[in-house]
Design an enzyme around this catalytic site. Structure first.
Site, mmCIF file in Angstrom:
data_model
loop_
_atom_site.group_PDB
_atom_site.id
_atom_site.type_symbol
_atom_site.label_atom_id
_atom_site.label_comp_id
_atom_site.label_asym_id
_atom_site.label_seq_id
_atom_site.Cartn_x
_atom_site.Cartn_y
_atom_site.Cartn_z
ATOM 1 N N LYS A 17 0.822 -1.219 0.000
ATOM 2 C CA LYS A 17 0.000 0.000 0.000
ATOM 3 C C LYS A 17 0.856 1.269 0.000
ATOM 4 C CE LYS A 17 -2.149 -1.285 3.761
ATOM 5 N NZ LYS A 17 -1.633 -2.677 3.917
ATOM 6 N N SER A 19 4.053 1.648 -0.784
ATOM 7 C CA SER A 19 4.864 1.747 -2.005
ATOM 8 C C SER A 19 4.050 2.319 -3.154
ATOM 9 C CB SER A 19 5.410 0.368 -2.391
ATOM 10 O OG SER A 19 6.306 -0.118 -1.410
ATOM 11 N N GLU A 35 0.061 6.185 6.922
ATOM 12 C CA GLU A 35 -0.395 5.817 8.258
ATOM 13 C C GLU A 35 0.791 5.592 9.185
ATOM 14 O OE1 GLU A 35 -2.349 2.102 8.854
ATOM 15 O OE2 GLU A 35 -1.236 1.098 7.269
ATOM 16 N N ASP A 86 -2.265 5.855 2.132
ATOM 17 C CA ASP A 86 -1.988 4.414 2.083
ATOM 18 C C ASP A 86 -2.891 3.637 3.046
ATOM 19 O OD1 ASP A 86 -0.863 5.014 4.539
ATOM 20 O OD2 ASP A 86 1.116 4.189 4.081
ATOM 21 N N ARG A 138 6.263 -10.887 0.647
ATOM 22 C CA ARG A 138 6.499 -9.445 0.669
ATOM 23 C C ARG A 138 6.797 -8.947 2.077
ATOM 24 N NH1 ARG A 138 2.252 -7.192 -3.971
ATOM 25 N NH2 ARG A 138 3.216 -8.377 -5.673
ATOM 26 N N GLN A 140 8.347 -10.718 4.316
ATOM 27 C CA GLN A 140 9.723 -11.142 4.546
ATOM 28 C C GLN A 140 10.714 -10.240 3.820
ATOM 29 O OE1 GLN A 140 10.592 -15.140 3.228
ATOM 30 N NE2 GLN A 140 12.317 -15.345 4.646
ATOM 31 N N MET A 141 10.369 -9.836 2.610
ATOM 32 C CA MET A 141 11.267 -9.005 1.808
ATOM 33 C C MET A 141 11.473 -7.627 2.424
ATOM 34 S SD MET A 141 10.161 -9.890 -2.125
ATOM 35 C CE MET A 141 11.110 -8.501 -2.748
#
Length: 214
Positions: A17, A19, A35, A86, A138, A140-141
């Site tokens: 969100k 990004s 947020e 976001d 995502r 984890q990334m």
């Protein structure tokens, strides 16, 4: 008078969100409302013990999001300056219904309705969704330490809650366009073509606001 664009991006934890909000803010030159997440002092404890820390966590988010929306109403929307956020404050109810015990949810719901009664409402929604595997990858990334203890079962249930919420939102607000983005099929962070496709969808909806990107 043409309505001022107020875009909200929603979806489960880790879906991208912020990004996407940043990229749309840069492209259209809209104010970016982010947020407050990691600043929540209860969040780490919440992921370790949801039952024990849910009320404190949700109340912190509610009060801070109320203050943020109050500020953008005064400083931006009332001054006819477009905003992309976001999150949508109604997400609070998604989490509260899932995490709070019945007695505490009843108290929380009353406070929520009092605070949000006259808050600005987005006039465009972007809903990001994906499979549990994509969401886990995502999270984890991006490597936020406080998110590493989130249970997969909690994320799976949250994704279902979001889907139900968005389906209800479209019925309750047929006048507010909802752009649905499948995160399993599109990765706007890694692939510029995917981002361009999303921008084109947003641009199409913005024509009704008579806003042209820079």
């Amino acid at each position: 008078m043409t309505e001022v664009p107020f875009i909200a991006i929603e979806g489960p934890i880790g879906i991208g969100k912020t990004s996407l909000a940043k990229r749309l803010s840069d492209h259209f030159n809209f104010y970016l409302l982010k947020e407050i997440v990691e600043e929540n002092p209860f969040l780490g404890k919440f992921y370790d013990d949801i039952d024990e820390w849910s009320f404190q966590t949700e109340m912190f988010f509610l009060c801070n999001r109320f203050k943020q929306l109050e500020d953008i109403e005064t400083k931006y929307l009332s001054q006819r300056k477009p905003v992309v956020a976001d999150y949508h404050i109604s997400k609070n109810m998604i989490f509260a219904k899932r995490t709070l015990q019945a007695d505490k949810f009843e108290k929380y719901e009353k406070i929520y309705h009092i605070l949000t009664a006259d808050m600005p409402v987005p006039n465009m929604m972007i809903y990001l969704h994906a499979s549990l595997d994509t969401i886990l990858n995502r999270i984890q990334m991006r490597g936020r330490e406080i998110e590493q203890n989130i249970k997969a079962s909690y994320l799976a249930q949250l994704a279902e809650d979001y889907e139900a919420y968005m389906n209800e939102f479209e019925v309750m607000h047929p006048d507010i366009p909802v752009i649905r983005i499948n995160g399993d099929e599109m990765d706007f962070v890694q692939y510029e073509d995917d981002l361009t496709k999303i921008i084109e969808q947003v641009q199409k909806q913005l024509k009704s606001f008579e806003i042209v990107s820079k």
